[in-house]
Design a protein around this motif. Structure first.
Motif: not given
Length: 244
Positions: A99-122
């Motif tokens: 998710c960090q990688l996506v946030a770090s890119c200049d532009i991000a294009v995603a398909s509608d089935k994509s999901q994004f999470a930071t589940p480390g806390v779990n």
């Protein structure tokens, strides 16, 4: 250039070797006039699952753990230091450092089935480094809800909050990414490089400092050969011929 994360069996985890390869691919021939845009995509249903947790178990020493996180931070910051735009083409799940990688890119294009999470806390490892990129891409309360709960954002939610630039049906993902890439390729590489570097610099500055710095950059931009060529072409109603 296409960079494809290609270890679907391991959910494209950012192991130390994967991070080293990614750094190498990002830096490869980066000054070449022919390199105009970099697209990062992935094989399989998971775009990237973040760090390889097997590498973070207590069997490995602290020095090794430090190396993993240091190279990860280096890769993420490198993306913004490169002279060409970097596009994340996401089709599937992007979690933690993914998710960090996506946030770090200049532009991000995603398909509608994509999901994004930071589940480390779990799993007892808070996503503190992904939070750096997340907190700079998303409103604070959205980022913190993701970080505190580990719950995923849908592609549409990611779009609404600014984590991605566009959401398209899966069968249109390639076409949309190519459309943006081709548009970028129509511009001057030297002008884009100047613009990208300036953008990230001014984002960390206060308003007055940012305007002072960018005012000087606009003046510098006019001294570039492509700066003059673009203006002359516009006045003469013709297509510019870039020297890059």
């Amino acid at each position: 250039r296409n960079i494809i994360l290609n270890n679907p069996r391991k959910r494209n985890a950012l192991s130390l070797s994967m991070l080293q390869s990614l750094r190498e691919d990002l830096l490869h021939d980066v000054k070449s006039k022919d390199l105009r845009v970099i697209v990062i995509s992935a094989e399989g249903p998971v775009f990237c699952s973040g760090h390889d947790l097997k590498e973070l178990s207590s069997e490995d020493d602290v020095k090794y753990h430090s190396q993993v996180f240091e190279i990860c931070a280096e890769v993420m910051t490198l993306i913004q230091k490169l002279p060409v735009p970097v596009i994340a083409k996401v089709n599937g799940l992007a979690t933690a450092a993914g998710c960090q990688l996506v946030a770090s890119c200049d532009i991000a294009v995603a398909s509608d089935k994509s999901q994004f999470a930071t589940p480390g806390v779990n799993i007892g490892l808070f996503c503190s480094t992904p939070a750096v990129a997340l907190g700079r891409s998303l409103p604070r309360k959205v980022a913190l809800e993701m970080l505190f709960t580990g719950e995923p954002l849908s592609a549409q939610e990611a779009l609404m909050h600014g984590l991605v630039s566009k959401v398209v049906p899966e069968d249109k993902l390639e076409e949309e990414t190519m459309k943006i890439s081709h548009k970028i390729c129509e511009s001057s590489k030297s002008v884009l490089a100047l613009g990208k570097a300036t953008f990230y610099r001014q984002m960390t500055q206060d308003l007055d400092t940012a305007y002072k710095m960018t005012t000087q950059v606009m003046v510098d931009n006019l001294t570039l050969r492509d700066g003059q060529e673009g203006i002359e072409a516009f006045i003469q109603k013709r297509k510019p011929v870039w020297s890059h």
